[in-house]
Design an enzyme around this catalytic site. Structure first.
Site: not given
Ligand code: SF4
Length: 212
Positions: A122, A141
């Site tokens: 991420k 996320d």
């Protein structure tokens, strides 16, 4: 969990109209600053991170400054973002590797980024996608994962698996933008506990829409 899939092209078009200025909400002027800000943003609001980073970035200007930082001092400098012990270790560890193996520059490819201590896919996708480099996929996320599951685009709660599903469905040139849009949509409309389906521009497309 949704069993139908909301139509991708139409959802992307409506998200674009709904969030025409969707962009990274962390303040930064370099890949190093973005890397540090992204590490600090875990379990913390971007607003809070943006309050902390001006002083931090003035004190630590290069990866070498973080690499040789006193850990306690660094912890103090980032304390208000929470989880400051882990975050300080991640920042210092990543910067040590950047200095030792990458000449002090944040690497520009996914494999090298995820090899840095404390950096996952991420964070790597955030860094790559917002500094003009090619990301490895959509940033997933908590907001992106939740909205994507409700839209039927993935069934996975594991972020890496969800990223794979989204990156297959969504054209590569939209990966960065749609990440920003889905984060905003998750924050403002498709909330975890009580999604505002009656006010959602996707409600007629979304298999999880709750009737008003
Ligand atoms: S707010 Fe409701 S209709 Fe909109 S994406 Fe979320 S679950 Fe679907």
């Amino acid at each position: 969990m949704a069993t139908r899939k909301a139509p991708v092209a139409e959802v992307l078009s409506r998200l674009r109209k709904a969030y025409p200025r969707a962009d990274c909400t962390l303040d930064f002027t370099s890949p190093l600053e973005l890397m540090v800000a992204t590490i600090l943003s875990a379990q913390c609001t971007d607003e809070r991170v943006n309050q902390v980073t001006p002083d931090l970035f003035a004190r630590y200007r290069a990866a070498a400054d973080y690499a040789r930082a006193d850990l306690r001092r660094l912890q103090r400098d980032i304390r208000s973002t929470g989880f400051f012990r882990n975050k300080a270790r991640s920042i210092r560890g990543a910067c040590r590797t950047i200095v030792e193996e990458h000449g002090g520059e944040v690497p520009a490819d996914m494999d090298a980024l995820v090899a840095l201590p404390g950096i996952g896919r991420k964070t790597a996708n955030v860094i790559l996608g917002n500094t003009g480099r090619a990301p490895g996929g959509v940033v997933v996320d908590t907001h992106v994962g939740r909205v994507a599951r409700r839209l039927g685009w993935t069934r996975h709660t594991d972020a890496v698996k969800a990223e794979k599903d989204l990156s297959r469905l969504i054209p590569e040139n939209a990966w960065v933008r749609v990440g920003h849009e889905l984060i905003l949509h998750g924050r403002r409309v498709c909330a975890a506990r009580k999604p505002a389906c009656s006010a959602c521009p996707l409600s007629d497309l979304c298999p999880s829409a709750v009737p008003a």
